[in-house]
Design an enzyme around this catalytic site. Structure first.
Site, PDB file in Angstrom:
ATOM      1  N   ASP A  52       0.820  -1.217   0.000  1.00 40.24           N
ATOM      2  CA  ASP A  52       0.000   0.000   0.000  1.00 40.24           C
ATOM      3  C   ASP A  52       0.853   1.265   0.000  1.00 40.24           C
ATOM      4  OD1 ASP A  52       0.825  -0.696   2.640  1.00 40.24           O
ATOM      5  OD2 ASP A  52      -0.693   0.640   3.478  1.00 40.24           O
ATOM      6  N   GLU A  70      -0.014  -1.141   5.532  1.00 36.74           N
ATOM      7  CA  GLU A  70       1.026  -0.792   6.491  1.00 36.74           C
ATOM      8  C   GLU A  70       0.972   0.688   6.866  1.00 36.74           C
ATOM      9  OE1 GLU A  70       5.091   0.512   7.883  1.00 36.74           O
ATOM     10  OE2 GLU A  70       3.948   1.236   6.169  1.00 36.74           O
TER      11      GLU A  70
END
Lengths: 352, 352
Positions: free
Chosen positions: A66, A119
Site C-alpha cells: 500500500d 502498512e
C-alpha cells in the site's frame, strides 16, 4: 524476468492506497505464480512466495503493497533515470527488487517473500497480522529484511513512537472580564516552551545513533470569540530510542511537565497509543553480511515493521532503494540505479 | 399597567433568540399601541414608541429584544423574588422597565423608546441599523440610556473590541525527523507567554476605570499525527479603553509581538474586525442627573450600543436591572427588586 525499472514503473501505475490493494496483489500474485520454484499463497490482499526445494526457510524479505494517498496534481512518470509517482520510493521500488529476487531461478537462498497490505494506516489493520492469523509460523525465520526506502544504506532497528494527549485546563469567563477566569490557551505557553527547549536524547546502539524527537503535532482550543477558553488539547508525538520501552518513555513525558501540571484545575496527560521500537540486532549472520556489504549504516528514526519482527525475537533491518526523505512527499520519486543496486546487493548477500 | 415583574416574566417566556424576534416584537407592539399618548412604529422586528404632545424628543431609552441561545436543561421560572430564564438579565428585565416607562401616562418626558432586534450577533445585522435606514433621524436625540444589565449601577461608556488573527508559521517535516522542519506549534510558546505576561492598561476616564483585556480565544494547528506542523492560527480578542481607537489599538498589538514575528517564514497579524468604544460622556444633563441619582458609577468593560450613539455624537450610558456577570450564563436570572428600582430611578430622572 523483465527489467526491474519497468516492473517498478508498472507497480507505481497500479494505485494501491491503503485498504485498496486488491489490484496490486492480483498483479504480484500472477507474476510470481509463473515461477515453478516458488510456492505462492494469497491471504486476503497479501501475497506470500516461498522458495521451494531448498530446505528450511531461514530468511524473509518483506515489503508493503500500500501507499499513502496521492498528492493532487502529481502524476506517474519516467524521466532521466527516475520513476515518479506516489509509492515510487515507499516502496514499490523495493517491491520490484523483491519480485526480481523471488523470480530469479539462480537465487536458491531459503527465503520467503512477504508482500503485505495496509502498512500505512492504523497498525491493527496491517496485513502482516492477517497473514500471521491464518498462517501462524509464516514469520518464523532467523532474520528479516524490510525493503523500506533507506537510499540503499542499512537503517538498523527503529525508534518507538508514542502519541499522548495533554489537556491544559482553565476557567471560562467573558473576554471583557478575563480576570474572572483562567485562560487555558495562555497557560499552554510554558508547556510549549518546555517541550521546545528540551534537549532530545541521542542514543548510540550497535554503532547507530538514535536521535529522539518530541513534537506537538496538533493543538486546538477555544469556545467563542468573546469567551476565555477553559481547555486546550495538545497531541504530542514522541519518537523514542529502542533502549526505552513505552512505560519508561511515558514516565519521561510525565516528568517533563513536572511543576506545570495542575491536576486540580483539570490538567491531564494521557497515553493514546504507543509502539516500541527495535534494537539494531545486527549480530545475526545475514544482517551482519548485509551490514558489511553495504558499508553505510545508520539508525532508522521512523517506525517500521522491523519492530514487529523484533517483538517475535527475529533479527530484522531496513534496507531498500529510495530516499526515505521523499517518502510521503508530494513529488516522490526513486532513482532507477538504486533499484538495480539493491537487487545486486541482496542477491549476493542472500546467496552467500 | 400590569406589574413589571409579571411583565418581565411574560417577556422571558417568549423565546427571542437573535433573528427570531417576530413574536416578542408583536407582543411589545400590541401592548404599546394601547396607549394613546404613544406613537408606535414597527420597522421589521423593531418597535419604536415615541411620547406624543410633549415637544421635540430629547431622550432615548433603548434595549434589544433578542437573546443568546438558551442553555440546554435550563427553563423559565419565578422563585423567591427572582425570574429565571435566558434573557432574564440580558435584557428582558430592562425591556419591562422600558414598557413601564412608556406606558406611564404621568411620564411626560420627551422620550423615544427603541426596542430593537439582533444585537447579540454580527453587528451589521443589528436592528438599530434597520431602524436608522428607514427612519434616518430616529436616533437624533440629546442623550440615550441603554438598558443593558448593570445591576442598577451606572456603567459609563464602553470598551472597544477587536479581533485579530495571528498566524505563526513553520516548515513541514516528518515527525521522526523534526530537525528537518520548523514546528509552528512550538514557536507559538513565546507568543503566548508574551501575551500572558503583558500588564494590561487601566485607564481612568471621567472617574471610571477602564481595564483593558487581551485574550487568545482560539488556537488551532496541526496536520497529522506524524507531521511537524507548519501553521498555527490564534484568534486574539483585545478589549481596548475608549481613549484609543482601532488604529492605535492594532498598532499596540503589532508592537507587542516585535522581535517574535518572522514574516519571511510566513508569520502574520491581521485585523479581522474591530469596533471602537465610547467615552463616558457624563457631562450631558440627563446622564449627569442619572449619575448623581444612582451614586454607583463604573466603566462598562464589554461593548454595547452606547458606542453606536457615541459614534453619532450622542451622549449615552448603560443602566439597567440585572447582574452583568449573569448575562450569557447558563442559570441566568434577575432580581425582581432591581426591576422596580430601575423603574423608580428612571421615572424620576426623566421627569426632572
Amino acid at each position: 524476468m523483465k527489467d526491474l525499472a519497468s516492473l517498478c514503473y508498472e507497480l507505481v501505475n497500479i494505485p494501491s492506497v491503503s485498504l485498496d490493494e486488491a489490484g496490486i496483489a492480483d498483479y504480484v500474485e500472477s507474476i510470481l505464480q509463473r515461477a515453478e520454484h516458488l510456492s505462492v499463497v494469497r491471504i486476503e490482499n497479501n501475497v506470500v512466495a516461498t522458495r521451494r526445494d531448498v530446505g528450511p526457510i531461514r530468511y524473509m524479505v518483506a515489503g508493503h503493497l500500500d501507499t499513502v494517498p496521492p498528492s493532487p496534481g502529481y502524476s506517474v512518470g519516467r524521466k532521466d533515470d527516475r520513476i515518479y509517482g506516489v509509492g515510487a520510493s515507499d516502496m514499490k521500488a523495493g517491491l520490484a527488487v523483491m519480485i526480481g529476487l523471488a523470480l530469479d531461478p539462480a537465487n536458491t537462498s531459503p527465503t520467503r517473500y512477504l508482500f503485505y497490505a495496509a502498512e500505512e494506516i492504523e497498525r491493527s489493520q496491517s496485513g502482516i497480522f492477517q497473514v500471521e492469523r491464518q498462517w501462524p509460523d509464516a514469520l518464523a525465520v532467523e532474520a528479516a529484511i524490510l525493503m523500506e526506502p533507506t537510499g540503499v544504506s542499512l537503517e538498523a532497528g527503529c525508534q518507538g513512537t508514542m502519541r499522548a494527549r495533554l489537556t491544559i485546563a482553565g476557567k471560562r469567563a467573558h473576554s471583557a472580564r478575563p480576570h474572572k477566569g483562567i485562560n487555558a490557551i495562555h497557560r499552554s505557553g510554558p508547556f510549549l516552551q518546555r517541550i521546545a527547549a528540551e534537549d532530545q536524547r541521542s542514543v548510540e546502539l550497535d554503532g547507530c545513533t538514535f536521535r529522539e524527537a518530541l513534537s506537538v503535532v496538533r493543538i486546538g482550543g477555544g469556545i467563542a470569540n468573546n469567551v476565555v477558553p477553559d481547555q486546550v488539547e495538545l497531541t504530542i508525538n514522541y519518537r523514542f530510542a529502542p533502549d526505552r520501552k513505552t512505560e519508561a518513555a511515558f514516565a519521561y513525558l510525565v516528568s517533563l511537565f513536572e511543576g506545570l501540571m495542575d491536576q486540580e484545575l483539570g490538567d491531564s496527560l494521557v497515553l493514546v497509543d504507543s509502539v516500541d521500537g527495535a534494537l539494531p540486532n545486527l549480530s545475526n549472520e545475514l544482517l551482519d553480511r548485509l551490514s558489511r556489504r553495504v558499508n553505510a549504516k545508520r539508525a532508522k528514526l521512523g517506525w517500521t515493521d522491523v519492530a514487529t519482527f523484533f517483538d517475535r525475537g527475529i533479527a530484522a533491518t531496513n534496507y531498500g532503494p529510495g530516499d526515505p526523505e521523499l517518502a510521503h512527499s508530494a513529488g516522490e520519486w526513486v532513482a532507477v540505479d538504486e533499484i538495480y543496486r539493491a537487487f545486486e546487493v541482496l542477491s549476493e548477500v542472500l546467496a552467500n
